[in-house]
Design a protein around this motif. Structure first.
Motif, mmCIF file in Angstrom:
data_model
loop_
_atom_site.group_PDB
_atom_site.id
_atom_site.type_symbol
_atom_site.label_atom_id
_atom_site.label_comp_id
_atom_site.label_asym_id
_atom_site.label_seq_id
_atom_site.Cartn_x
_atom_site.Cartn_y
_atom_site.Cartn_z
ATOM 1 N N MET A 98 46.885 -7.589 1.534
ATOM 2 C CA MET A 98 46.258 -7.318 2.829
ATOM 3 C C MET A 98 46.449 -8.452 3.841
ATOM 4 O O MET A 98 45.820 -8.463 4.894
ATOM 5 C CB MET A 98 44.778 -7.018 2.628
ATOM 6 N N SER B 76 46.463 -5.350 -3.828
ATOM 7 C CA SER B 76 46.875 -4.911 -2.500
ATOM 8 C C SER B 76 47.078 -6.131 -1.614
ATOM 9 O O SER B 76 46.192 -6.982 -1.493
ATOM 10 C CB SER B 76 45.812 -3.998 -1.889
ATOM 11 N N PHE C 34 41.842 -7.059 -3.544
ATOM 12 C CA PHE C 34 42.109 -7.117 -2.111
ATOM 13 C C PHE C 34 42.540 -8.546 -1.821
ATOM 14 O O PHE C 34 41.735 -9.457 -1.782
ATOM 15 C CB PHE C 34 40.824 -6.765 -1.343
ATOM 16 N N GLU D 251 41.360 0.223 1.185
ATOM 17 C CA GLU D 251 41.195 -1.223 1.044
ATOM 18 C C GLU D 251 40.004 -1.748 1.843
ATOM 19 O O GLU D 251 39.289 -2.647 1.384
ATOM 20 C CB GLU D 251 42.474 -1.937 1.461
#
Length: 444
Positions: free
Chosen positions: A48, A46, A400, A425
């Protein structure tokens, strides 16, 4: 090439920025879509931090890709002195998004070039040479932008270019003074800034350059009254106000540009990153009508081979259209409220979290050894035990992906993220902060 071959080849032949080369371990990316990307083993990560806080619209946006393909089919490049439709359309669109005092845009290739050319324009227009910028700032790493930068990444450029003057940020959390209101904090910082202007000689100061909201150095949001106060000082002493919107521009903070939060009109605005979301490099300098008119009869001594590159501008037009047509600002403000609520909960629950700061989908978690003393988890400009690297590694284990700077963890996901994705997340961040509380605080 397979993933391991890509990685080994990169490590053998490519120098990676801001890294000791023996310690790098790049993820080889096979595909990407939305807020996610995948390695060659099928692991999903992900994003982020929107990569480098530039991929505001995420991976695989078909409108941007198609615009680039269409431009390729017409032609890839004509020089800056020729007429290119994408260049003309994007310039007009950008000026249309700016306050009514703004006149024209000079296109660059990135944020550092934008800031360097803004400084050149300010010096040419005013005839003055000193440029004020803040200590906790990052404006790029090329020689001029690196001297404009205040934080430790400027050190390798020193001794630097004459005329660059640093002043202190409105960093209320670390000031050591308990202000009764944001307005009183602003008054304090503005008085110190005016005092420094007087010491440096107002007749020699061309511009004050600020990240409208300080980015990687902590998401430092100006207290109420600060930005209008800086505008007033600039007007008082004939100094140009330059807002660096490289990170904060293009909907990141819940407005198209962050200076809109503070109801000020800059003289110059720099941008990059979200104008094309990284699909093709592009940056720019927007100048006021007064400055633009000055160069009608005076030489604009700025030039770049790739200024207003047609492919980049085509991507920029598609991006600006998408921000508006997809109503990205509504999503930023909706999901950004959730981000703020969850970060406040993390601040309450974790003894390592000294402060959280957020606006739109732009946020930082500031880590401390002790909430009472506010001692940073790592010393300024140093991380002798690799604490922040360990935290980044723990987040990476949970897929993450973000970065840290000083004692901050940055959370700035693509602006297309949903509430469900964000909550999923942030649970991972919560897990890692628990480990910081239980293990790394003692180690630090």
């Amino acid at each position: 090439m397979k993933g391991e071959e890509i990685k080994s080849t990169l490590m053998e032949y490519n120098l990676q920025s801001w890294s000791k080369q023996k310690s790098i371990n790049p993820i080889s990316v096979e595909k990407a879509e939305g807020i996610y990307f995948w390695d060659y083993d099928g692991n999903r990560y992900s994003d982020m931090s929107s990569q480098l806080v530039n991929m505001n619209l995420g991976f695989g946006n078909p409108a941007i890709s198609q615009a680039i393909k269409n431009q390729v089919d017409q032609y890839c490049f004509v020089g800056p002195s020729y007429g290119a439709e994408s260049r003309a359309i994007l310039a007009k669109k950008i000026i249309g998004l700016m306050p009514d005092n703004m006149g024209k845009v000079f296109f660059t290739n990135a944020g550092a070039e934008s800031n360097e050319n803004a400084v050149k324009i300010a010096r040419m227009f005013t005839g003055k040479h000193k440029i004020f910028s803040r200590y906790r700032s990052y404006h790029g790493s090329s020689f001029g932008a690196g001297n404009l930068t205040g934080e430790p990444r400027r050190y390798t450029l020193e001794p630097g270019v004459p005329g660059f003057v640093k002043f202190f940020d409105p960093y209320v959390y670390r000031e050591g003074i308990e202000f009764d209101s944001e307005e009183l904090a602003s008054s304090y910082y503005l008085k110190k800034l005016e005092e420094q202007i007087q010491y440096e000689g107002p007749d020699s100061v061309a511009a004050i350059v600020m990240e409208t909201i300080t980015g990687s150095n902590g998401i430092l949001i100006p207290p109420k009254g600060y930005m209008p106060g800086v505008r007033a000082l600039c007007d008082k002493y004939g100094i140009l106000m330059i807002c660096d919107e490289v990170m904060t521009g293009w909907c990141r903070t819940g407005k198209m540009f962050a200076f809109e939060h503070f109801e000020v009109k800059p003289d110059i605005v720099t941008f990059a990153k979200g104008v094309t979301c990284g699909y093709v490099p592009l940056g720019g300098v927007v100048v006021s009508k007064e400055i633009a008119a000055y160069f009608d009869d005076n030489l604009l001594s700025c030039g770049l081979t790739y200024s207003g590159h047609p492919l980049s501008c085509a991507a920029g037009v598609a991006c600006v259209n998408y921000y508006e047509e997809a109503d990205i600002l509504t999503n930023v403000n909706k999901v950004g409220q959730v981000l703020g609520e969850v970060l406040e909960e993390l601040k309450q629950h974790h003894k390592s979290v000294g402060d959280v700061r957020y606006i739109g989908l732009f946020s930082a978690v500031e880590l401390v050894k002790d909430k009472e003393t506010k001692e940073p988890l790592v010393p300024y400009g140093k991380d002798p035990k690799g604490i922040m690297g360990k935290i980044t590694g723990l987040l990476k284990e949970r897929k993450f992906m973000t970065y840290t700077h000083e004692n901050m963890v940055l959370v700035a996901p693509p602006l297309i993220i949903t509430e469900e994705q964000l909550r999923e997340e942030l649970k991972k961040l919560d897990e890692v902060l628990t480990i910081v509380d239980q293990e790394l605080l003692t180690y630090a």
